[in-house]
Design a protein around this motif. Structure first.
Motif, mmCIF file in Angstrom:
data_model
loop_
_atom_site.group_PDB
_atom_site.id
_atom_site.type_symbol
_atom_site.label_atom_id
_atom_site.label_comp_id
_atom_site.label_asym_id
_atom_site.label_seq_id
_atom_site.Cartn_x
_atom_site.Cartn_y
_atom_site.Cartn_z
ATOM 1 N N PRO A 63 2.866 -20.860 67.022
ATOM 2 C CA PRO A 63 1.800 -20.137 67.733
ATOM 3 C C PRO A 63 0.546 -20.972 67.963
ATOM 4 O O PRO A 63 -0.242 -20.656 68.848
ATOM 5 N N LYS A 64 0.368 -22.023 67.174
ATOM 6 C CA LYS A 64 -0.838 -22.845 67.308
ATOM 7 C C LYS A 64 -0.718 -23.882 68.420
ATOM 8 O O LYS A 64 -1.726 -24.355 68.949
ATOM 9 N N THR A 65 0.512 -24.259 68.765
ATOM 10 C CA THR A 65 0.709 -25.347 69.726
ATOM 11 C C THR A 65 1.176 -24.877 71.092
ATOM 12 O O THR A 65 1.169 -25.652 72.041
ATOM 13 N N ILE A 66 1.588 -23.617 71.183
ATOM 14 C CA ILE A 66 2.098 -23.104 72.461
ATOM 15 C C ILE A 66 1.101 -22.127 73.061
ATOM 16 O O ILE A 66 0.554 -21.266 72.373
ATOM 17 N N ILE A 105 2.370 -10.131 70.534
ATOM 18 C CA ILE A 105 1.408 -9.387 71.350
ATOM 19 C C ILE A 105 -0.047 -9.695 71.015
ATOM 20 O O ILE A 105 -0.930 -9.436 71.836
ATOM 21 N N ASP A 106 -0.318 -10.261 69.847
ATOM 22 C CA ASP A 106 -1.705 -10.587 69.498
ATOM 23 C C ASP A 106 -2.072 -12.032 69.791
ATOM 24 O O ASP A 106 -3.254 -12.374 69.807
ATOM 25 N N LEU A 107 -1.080 -12.873 69.999
ATOM 26 C CA LEU A 107 -1.365 -14.292 70.136
ATOM 27 C C LEU A 107 -1.980 -14.637 71.486
ATOM 28 O O LEU A 107 -2.576 -15.702 71.641
ATOM 29 N N ASP A 108 -1.812 -13.762 72.450
ATOM 30 C CA ASP A 108 -2.477 -13.942 73.738
ATOM 31 C C ASP A 108 -3.842 -13.274 73.641
ATOM 32 O O ASP A 108 -3.973 -12.059 73.718
ATOM 33 N N THR A 109 -4.876 -14.070 73.447
ATOM 34 C CA THR A 109 -6.213 -13.512 73.243
ATOM 35 C C THR A 109 -6.939 -13.203 74.545
ATOM 36 O O THR A 109 -8.052 -12.679 74.513
ATOM 37 N N GLU A 110 -6.313 -13.542 75.681
ATOM 38 C CA GLU A 110 -6.944 -13.226 76.960
ATOM 39 C C GLU A 110 -6.959 -11.720 77.177
ATOM 40 O O GLU A 110 -6.043 -10.999 76.762
ATOM 41 N N GLU A 149 -0.878 -12.461 63.554
ATOM 42 C CA GLU A 149 -1.980 -13.231 63.002
ATOM 43 C C GLU A 149 -3.232 -12.386 63.080
ATOM 44 O O GLU A 149 -3.421 -11.629 64.023
ATOM 45 N N GLN A 150 -4.078 -12.521 62.090
ATOM 46 C CA GLN A 150 -5.316 -11.757 62.084
ATOM 47 C C GLN A 150 -6.455 -12.642 61.628
ATOM 48 O O GLN A 150 -6.432 -13.179 60.530
ATOM 49 N N SER A 151 -7.432 -12.819 62.487
ATOM 50 C CA SER A 151 -8.592 -13.622 62.125
ATOM 51 C C SER A 151 -9.689 -12.705 61.616
ATOM 52 O O SER A 151 -9.606 -11.482 61.716
ATOM 53 N N ASP A 152 -10.724 -13.310 61.076
ATOM 54 C CA ASP A 152 -11.845 -12.523 60.575
ATOM 55 C C ASP A 152 -12.678 -11.938 61.708
ATOM 56 O O ASP A 152 -13.459 -11.016 61.507
ATOM 57 N N ASP A 153 -12.521 -12.505 62.894
ATOM 58 C CA ASP A 153 -13.274 -12.013 64.045
ATOM 59 C C ASP A 153 -12.600 -10.779 64.625
ATOM 60 O O ASP A 153 -11.380 -10.730 64.789
ATOM 61 N N ILE A 155 -11.652 -8.571 67.619
ATOM 62 C CA ILE A 155 -11.470 -8.665 69.068
ATOM 63 C C ILE A 155 -10.959 -7.312 69.547
ATOM 64 O O ILE A 155 -9.777 -6.981 69.411
ATOM 65 N N GLY A 156 -11.854 -6.528 70.119
ATOM 66 C CA GLY A 156 -11.547 -5.150 70.456
ATOM 67 C C GLY A 156 -10.391 -4.970 71.408
ATOM 68 O O GLY A 156 -9.538 -4.098 71.219
ATOM 69 N N HIS A 157 -10.311 -5.816 72.452
ATOM 70 C CA HIS A 157 -9.269 -5.574 73.460
ATOM 71 C C HIS A 157 -7.867 -5.833 72.918
ATOM 72 O O HIS A 157 -6.890 -5.300 73.447
ATOM 73 N N LEU A 158 -7.738 -6.632 71.857
ATOM 74 C CA LEU A 158 -6.417 -6.829 71.255
ATOM 75 C C LEU A 158 -5.903 -5.535 70.634
ATOM 76 O O LEU A 158 -4.701 -5.242 70.680
ATOM 77 N N TRP A 159 -6.808 -4.752 70.049
ATOM 78 C CA TRP A 159 -6.393 -3.491 69.440
ATOM 79 C C TRP A 159 -6.132 -2.439 70.509
ATOM 80 O O TRP A 159 -5.258 -1.573 70.339
ATOM 81 N N GLU A 160 -6.840 -2.505 71.618
ATOM 82 C CA GLU A 160 -6.551 -1.613 72.739
ATOM 83 C C GLU A 160 -5.166 -1.915 73.300
ATOM 84 O O GLU A 160 -4.389 -1.014 73.620
ATOM 85 N N ARG A 161 -4.858 -3.218 73.417
ATOM 86 C CA ARG A 161 -3.541 -3.620 73.917
ATOM 87 C C ARG A 161 -2.443 -3.172 72.954
ATOM 88 O O ARG A 161 -1.400 -2.659 73.364
#
Length: 689
Positions: A63-66, A105-110, A149-153, A155-161
């Motif tokens: 997930p880090k390289t793709i 589904i979470d790895l696309d942060t756009e 993956e879950q970061s400390d930040d 990101i609202g739209h990821l939870w909406e998605r």
């Protein structure tokens, strides 16, 4: 049962070395601030593989390289060009492309809907994949419940998605989804502290502090709750913890952090922003609590959507501390009837005793706690009939509850006239039980035959209604019983909080259980026990034996602080320990146990916990303990150890130790008990300014 391949594979030729096996699910190990979800166990990738499957699998593994953002257009394109590639089933993991897609589904942060469109395309071509199980027995929905993956930040739209994708998966195969969501033995990560739990619990456990307005995590949990609302009262098979208990611990932590006092000017922008963030987060957590308590069809006299939180809370086995908070903040509802014509007390009286081992229910004493809590705020409720003209006592008798543990006695004491609604001539056992009540409401234990009947169960077999005769000392016996569970002890402590003996013995039982357990076992105990032990200390501040045993219990549970929303700060444990020291300076055993508890809490929680202890005058309390008991080796030993732990962290915000007071005390300890206190005393002296 997995899925069978229904289309031939495409030749991929993408053989790659095997990665180290990881378990299926969501967050496990922490790396660079992010949690990595383990994948299904598998052998080295075979040479023959669906191109679509390989692309998705490669993204999961790397997930880090793709660039995951570019994956979804490829998925949609492949679905359109070659539908056969969607039917691929990996021979080693039994995973389908849909399983892997749900892990991404979470790895696309756009902020886009590409992931939703990609998953919809997979479902449209191969809807049967929704019920396919991989080699760990998981359907695709399992991997969509919580983040890969879950970061400390936040990101609202990821939870909406995520909410939208969950809604799509559940709606596309409602039967398989609800069957999955009904389980309480789901394992998302072999290393996870929660162990086997419900999907609802796991989802709540993974949501971050949501300061959005409106908070997207509320909608996310709402999708799961709407699909299977009955899970709000179901405990995890691993530890019995329930969604509402987890949420209330989270709420108290967030609210406590929002009130944090900082050094310097607390009106500066960063402090104001910090407080606003956590107040909003606490508000969204409370919205989730209300969401879980909301009835499936909340239709009242005022129209659709009318419901009352107190009425609901007494119907779904709400945790004792949460129930108290709800009652105290919504006291006006105690006097209000709902659309069915019932007060909260009527619902509490109608609740039926739990079946043995039922994960959906609290032990029998829980009903006594609920009834007493409602009567304390509104005792007149015992004399108010419901729409069927039945008093709460009548309703309680009809359910076959325990006389004391089920709250029947409390209802009788509050309004004995209600007994006239029950025909005691047809219920000889009831008549026998109530005849034991004298004018003061106390039991007469002189009749040996009646005591023998009580021991045999005391249940009326001649009529459908009846009660189970129990004794007040049953609570004392239960908390001392070797086989008593944490849930039984804790519930008994809440139900008999006015009884110092029950609180003392209950705290001893908790301390004993925690002492022999490892950290995982201590956490399991702490989930419900910390709040009960702190409540015991608050209810009996002048009973040194209660304070002593409670401090011992908290000492043994200290390693659980900060895990699974267990907060010794928010729950008031640290303040209660220091309060015990201040109230019982002359009691050497209280001082010893309290100092020891402080040491364990600070050792486990570091600089932050040292700062909190100092903020409630903990250092002063330790110095006073040393001064008050110069000849008690245990107090000197634990006091010096506590001072050493408090001064161990340079980044802790502590007041300066007064050399004029501290140095003589340490000199006395070092001289009188060199082997027990010498080393710690020297270290503390070296840190004095």
């Amino acid at each position: 049962m997995g899925c069978k391949q229904s289309k031939p594979e495409e030749v991929g030729g993408f053989g790659t070395p095997e990665k180290s096996p990881r378990s299926a699910g969501s967050p496990s190990s922490k790396s660079n601030g992010a949690y990595k979800s383990p994948s299904p166990v598998k052998s080295p990738r075979p040479a023959t593989k669906s191109t679509l499957y390989y692309i998705l699998d490669d993204a999961v593994e790397n997930p880090k390289t793709i660039d995951v953002t570019s994956i979804w257009p490829q998925v949609i394109q492949m679905c359109a060009k070659d539908k056969g590639t969607v039917f691929y089933v990996d021979p080693e993991t039994s995973s389908t492309p849909l399983h892997l897609a749900c892990r991404l589904i979470d790895l696309d942060t756009e902020e886009s809907h590409s992931a939703i469109h990609g998953i919809r395309s997979l479902i449209k071509i191969h809807p049967d994949a929704l019920s396919c199980k991989d080699n760990r027995g998981h359907i695709p929905l399992h991997y969509a419940i919580a983040p890969l993956e879950q970061s400390d930040d936040f990101i609202g739209h990821l939870w909406e998605r995520r909410a939208e994708i969950l809604r799509l998966l559940i709606a596309s195969d409602y039967e398989s989804s609800t069957e999955y969501l009904s389980r309480n033995d789901l394992i998302y990560d072999e290393q996870d502290e929660a162990g086997a739990c419900t999907a609802l619990y796991r989802a709540i456990e993974q949501i971050p502090d949501d300061s959005g307005n409106p908070g997207p995590t509320v909608s996310y949990i709402g999708v799961i709750q709407e699909a299977n609302p009955g899970m709000v009262s179901v405990g995890n098979s691993s530890d019995g913890d329930k969604p509402l208990a987890l949420l209330y611990r989270r709420f108290t932590r967030q609210f406590d952090i929002s009130e944090k006092f900082f050094a310097g000017d607390n009106s500066r922008p960063e402090v104001v922003q910090h407080r606003r963030k956590y107040k909003m987060s606490a508000g969204n957590t409370w919205k989730i609590i209300e969401l879980l308590l909301r009835p499936e069809e909340s239709v009242g006299n005022g129209g659709a959507g009318e419901w009352r939180i107190v009425h609901r809370a007494v119907q779904v086995d709400t945790p004792p501390d949460l129930l108290r908070y709800i009652v105290e903040t919504n006291a006006e509802e105690l006097t209000e009837r709902d659309h069915a014509g019932n007060l909260p007390l009527h619902y509490a009286a109608m609740s039926t005793p739990p079946a043995p081992g039922d994960q959906k229910e609290f032990p029998p004493f829980y009903t006594k706690y609920v009834v007493d809590e409602l009567l304390y705020k509104f005792p007149e409720g015992a004399g108010i009939p419901n729409r069927e003209e039945k008093y709460p006592l009548t309703l309680a008798v009809d359910t076959g509850k325990q006389f004391i543990g089920g709250g029947v006695k409390s209802l009788f004491d509050a309004y004995p006239e209600a007994l006239k609604q029950t025909d005691l001539m047809d219920k000889p056992e009831l008549k026998r039980v109530f005849s034991l009540q004298n004018e003061d409401g106390n039991e007469n234990d002189e009749d040996d035959d009646e005591e023998e009947d009580a021991e045999d169960g005391g249940e009326d077999e001649d009529s459908p209604g009846g009660i189970v005769k129990d004794e007040h000392h049953d609570a004392i016996m239960l908390v001392q019983k070797d086989g008593a569970t944490v849930s039984e002890v804790v519930t008994c402590m809440w139900a008999y909080e006015e009884d110092a003996g029950v609180q003392m013995l209950g705290s001893m039982a908790v301390a004993k259980m925690a002492k022999v357990g490892n950290d995982s076992e201590k956490l399991r105990i702490a989930l419900g026990a910390v709040a009960a032990v702190v409540n015991a200390m608050k209810a009996h501040p002048n009973e040194p034996i209660v304070q002593e045993k409670a401090c011992s219990a908290l000492k043994n549970l200290a390693s659980a602080d900060g895990k699974r929303e267990v907060s010794f700060v928010a729950l008031g444990a640290i303040a209660a320990i220091v309060g015990a020291m201040q109230a019982h300076v002359g009691d050497a055993v209280v001082q010893e146990e309290a100092c020891s508890a402080i040491s364990e809490i600070v050792w486990s929680g570091g600089a932050d916990r040292a700062t909190i202890v100092a903020s409630v005058s903990g250092i002063t309390a330790i110095l006073n303990a040393l001064a008050a008991h110069p000849e008690e080796v245990s107090v000197q030993k634990e006091g010096c150890r506590a001072l050493r732990m408090m001064t161990e962290y340079k980044d802790a915000n502590l007041p300066e130790l007064p050399r004029s007071q501290t140095e003589p005390l340490l000199a006395v300890a070092k001289h009188a008990f060199a082997s027990e206190c010498g080393e710690n005393a020297e270290i503390i002296l070296s840190r004095l300014s």
